[in-house]
Design a protein around this motif. Structure first.
Motif, PDB file in Angstrom:
ATOM      1  N   LYS A 123       0.876  -1.168   0.000  1.00  9.35           N
ATOM      2  CA  LYS A 123       0.000   0.000   0.000  1.00  9.35           C
ATOM      3  C   LYS A 123       0.915   1.220   0.000  1.00  9.35           C
ATOM      4  CE  LYS A 123      -3.629  -2.369   2.482  1.00  9.35           C
ATOM      5  NZ  LYS A 123      -4.320  -2.541   3.764  1.00  9.35           N
ATOM      6  N   LEU A 124       0.728   2.075  -0.980  1.00  8.41           N
ATOM      7  CA  LEU A 124       1.548   3.277  -1.118  1.00  8.41           C
ATOM      8  C   LEU A 124       0.672   4.506  -0.946  1.00  8.41           C
ATOM      9  CD1 LEU A 124       4.271   4.626  -1.918  1.00  8.41           C
ATOM     10  CD2 LEU A 124       3.486   4.490  -4.305  1.00  8.41           C
ATOM     11  N   SER A 125       1.039   5.353   0.008  1.00  8.89           N
ATOM     12  CA  SER A 125       0.360   6.640   0.210  1.00  8.89           C
ATOM     13  C   SER A 125       1.303   7.732  -0.269  1.00  8.89           C
ATOM     14  CB  SER A 125       0.028   6.859   1.687  1.00  8.89           C
ATOM     15  OG  SER A 125      -0.875   5.877   2.136  1.00  8.89           O
ATOM     16  N   VAL A 126       0.804   8.562  -1.185  1.00  6.06           N
ATOM     17  CA  VAL A 126       1.596   9.638  -1.786  1.00  6.06           C
ATOM     18  C   VAL A 126       0.982  10.963  -1.352  1.00  6.06           C
ATOM     19  CG1 VAL A 126       2.375  10.678  -3.946  1.00  6.06           C
ATOM     20  CG2 VAL A 126       2.147   8.173  -3.767  1.00  6.06           C
ATOM     21  N   THR A 127       1.768  11.775  -0.653  1.00  6.07           N
ATOM     22  CA  THR A 127       1.292  13.079  -0.187  1.00  6.07           C
ATOM     23  C   THR A 127       2.086  14.173  -0.880  1.00  6.07           C
ATOM     24  OG1 THR A 127       0.688  12.155   1.961  1.00  6.07           O
ATOM     25  CG2 THR A 127       0.933  14.555   1.833  1.00  6.07           C
ATOM     26  N   VAL A 128       1.365  15.096  -1.499  1.00  5.71           N
ATOM     27  CA  VAL A 128       1.988  16.255  -2.139  1.00  5.71           C
ATOM     28  C   VAL A 128       1.518  17.508  -1.420  1.00  5.71           C
ATOM     29  CG1 VAL A 128       2.228  15.119  -4.382  1.00  5.71           C
ATOM     30  CG2 VAL A 128       0.174  16.465  -3.904  1.00  5.71           C
ATOM     31  N   GLY A 140      -6.922  12.861 -10.015  1.00  2.27           N
ATOM     32  CA  GLY A 140      -6.759  12.040 -11.216  1.00  2.27           C
ATOM     33  C   GLY A 140      -5.396  12.234 -11.857  1.00  2.27           C
ATOM     34  N   ASP A 141      -4.888  13.466 -11.847  1.00  2.24           N
ATOM     35  CA  ASP A 141      -3.550  13.723 -12.397  1.00  2.24           C
ATOM     36  C   ASP A 141      -2.473  13.060 -11.550  1.00  2.24           C
ATOM     37  OD1 ASP A 141      -4.769  15.224 -14.380  1.00  2.24           O
ATOM     38  OD2 ASP A 141      -4.320  17.153 -13.427  1.00  2.24           O
ATOM     39  N   LEU A 142      -2.609  13.142 -10.232  1.00  4.45           N
ATOM     40  CA  LEU A 142      -1.661  12.476  -9.343  1.00  4.45           C
ATOM     41  C   LEU A 142      -1.740  10.963  -9.540  1.00  4.45           C
ATOM     42  CD1 LEU A 142       0.459  12.638  -7.119  1.00  4.45           C
ATOM     43  CD2 LEU A 142      -1.416  12.729  -5.448  1.00  4.45           C
ATOM     44  N   LYS A 143      -2.947  10.450  -9.662  1.00  2.10           N
ATOM     45  CA  LYS A 143      -3.134   9.018  -9.900  1.00  2.10           C
ATOM     46  C   LYS A 143      -2.423   8.581 -11.172  1.00  2.10           C
ATOM     47  CE  LYS A 143      -6.696   5.575 -10.909  1.00  2.10           C
ATOM     48  NZ  LYS A 143      -8.136   5.348 -11.089  1.00  2.10           N
ATOM     49  N   ALA A 153      10.124   7.836  -4.587  1.00  2.00           N
ATOM     50  CA  ALA A 153      10.136   9.292  -4.389  1.00  2.00           C
ATOM     51  C   ALA A 153      10.825   9.976  -5.562  1.00  2.00           C
ATOM     52  CB  ALA A 153      10.818   9.651  -3.073  1.00  2.00           C
ATOM     53  N   GLU A 154      11.967   9.463  -5.976  1.00  2.00           N
ATOM     54  CA  GLU A 154      12.694  10.067  -7.107  1.00  2.00           C
ATOM     55  C   GLU A 154      11.876  10.001  -8.383  1.00  2.00           C
ATOM     56  OE1 GLU A 154      15.423  11.927  -6.841  1.00  2.00           O
ATOM     57  OE2 GLU A 154      15.116  11.553  -4.695  1.00  2.00           O
ATOM     58  N   LYS A 155      11.245   8.888  -8.635  1.00  2.00           N
ATOM     59  CA  LYS A 155      10.432   8.720  -9.851  1.00  2.00           C
ATOM     60  C   LYS A 155       9.237   9.688  -9.855  1.00  2.00           C
ATOM     61  CE  LYS A 155      11.339   3.850 -11.044  1.00  2.00           C
ATOM     62  NZ  LYS A 155      12.696   3.765 -10.615  1.00  2.00           N
ATOM     63  N   ILE A 156       8.558   9.804  -8.734  1.00  2.00           N
ATOM     64  CA  ILE A 156       7.369  10.666  -8.653  1.00  2.00           C
ATOM     65  C   ILE A 156       7.761  12.135  -8.767  1.00  2.00           C
ATOM     66  CG2 ILE A 156       5.482  11.433  -7.155  1.00  2.00           C
ATOM     67  CD1 ILE A 156       5.459   8.471  -6.070  1.00  2.00           C
ATOM     68  N   LYS A 157       8.817  12.549  -8.063  1.00  2.00           N
ATOM     69  CA  LYS A 157       9.235  13.957  -8.088  1.00  2.00           C
ATOM     70  C   LYS A 157       9.517  14.441  -9.509  1.00  2.00           C
ATOM     71  CE  LYS A 157      12.595  13.868  -5.036  1.00  2.00           C
ATOM     72  NZ  LYS A 157      13.674  14.322  -4.130  1.00  2.00           N
ATOM     73  N   ARG A 158      10.096  13.589 -10.332  1.00  2.00           N
ATOM     74  CA  ARG A 158      10.443  13.972 -11.706  1.00  2.00           C
ATOM     75  C   ARG A 158       9.216  14.305 -12.555  1.00  2.00           C
ATOM     76  NH1 ARG A 158      14.599   9.740 -11.455  1.00  2.00           N
ATOM     77  NH2 ARG A 158      13.151   8.265 -12.399  1.00  2.00           N
ATOM     78  N   HIS A 159       8.042  13.848 -12.151  1.00  3.36           N
ATOM     79  CA  HIS A 159       6.863  13.994 -13.002  1.00  3.36           C
ATOM     80  C   HIS A 159       5.783  14.920 -12.422  1.00  3.36           C
ATOM     81  CE1 HIS A 159       8.445  11.017 -15.738  1.00  3.36           C
ATOM     82  NE2 HIS A 159       8.792  10.324 -14.678  1.00  3.36           N
ATOM     83  N   LEU A 160       6.040  15.503 -11.281  1.00  4.12           N
ATOM     84  CA  LEU A 160       5.069  16.442 -10.701  1.00  4.12           C
ATOM     85  C   LEU A 160       5.194  17.806 -11.369  1.00  4.12           C
ATOM     86  CD1 LEU A 160       5.389  15.645  -6.887  1.00  4.12           C
ATOM     87  CD2 LEU A 160       3.439  15.118  -8.377  1.00  4.12           C
ATOM     88  N   PRO A 161       4.086  18.534 -11.486  1.00  4.43           N
ATOM     89  CA  PRO A 161       4.167  19.906 -11.997  1.00  4.43           C
ATOM     90  C   PRO A 161       5.064  20.755 -11.092  1.00  4.43           C
ATOM     91  CG  PRO A 161       1.866  19.200 -11.770  1.00  4.43           C
ATOM     92  CD  PRO A 161       2.720  18.144 -11.132  1.00  4.43           C
TER      93      PRO A 161
END
Length: 149
Positions: A34-39, A59-62, A116-124
């Motif tokens: 289970k992964l919880s992602v908080t921005v 939806g964009d975060l998803k 974390a590294e993968k997600i950070k690269r794709h956030l606005p």
């Protein structure tokens, strides 16, 4: 405008083995992660923007997390590419299995750093990754916080 944190949760199944480990986890096994992602960010104030009032559309975060984490790791087996598990990985691939070779021991701790590294690269640019929580079992999880890094 207030700074707001929003969280989206994800689930996926992944197998792994810990090479050189002195316990049961040296064997190939799997988890229901289970992964919880908080921005963190500020809600959009432009009333003409279709995302008015949102920090980021859930939806964009998803889509970001699904494309770069869930769709890659779900029902795959993860091995450290710098171990003899590479032989097993190659055999599994030849038999049609999804295998991921990584540069690290595939513990929850290292996986959450990778995620974390993968997600950070794709956030606005206006959105920052605040934290991740990767739950491996009902009672065990690893957390990553931007403020700690």
């Amino acid at each position: 405008m207030s700074t707001i944190r929003i969280t989206k949760q994800f689930s996926f199944e992944t197998g792994h083995a810990l090479y050189g480990y002195d316990g049961k986890c040296k064997n190939v096994h799997g988890h229901s992660y289970k992964l919880s992602v908080t921005v963190i960010g500020t809600p959009i104030t432009d009333t003409d923007n279709v995302k008015y009032g949102m920090v980021i559309d859930f939806g964009d975060l998803k889509n970001i997390v699904k494309q770069h984490i869930v769709d890659v790791f779900d029902h795959a087996t993860v091995f450290n590419k710098n171990t003899p598990h590479v032989e097993l990985a190659n055999e599994l691939r030849e038999r049609g299995h999804d295998v991921i070779l990584v540069d690290y021991q595939p513990t929850s701790e290292n996986m959450v750093i990778d995620f974390a590294e993968k997600i950070k690269r794709h956030l606005p640019p206006s959105i920052q990754l605040h934290s991740l929580r990767l739950q491996e079992t009902e009672t065990s999880y690893a957390e990553w916080y931007q403020s700690d890094n």
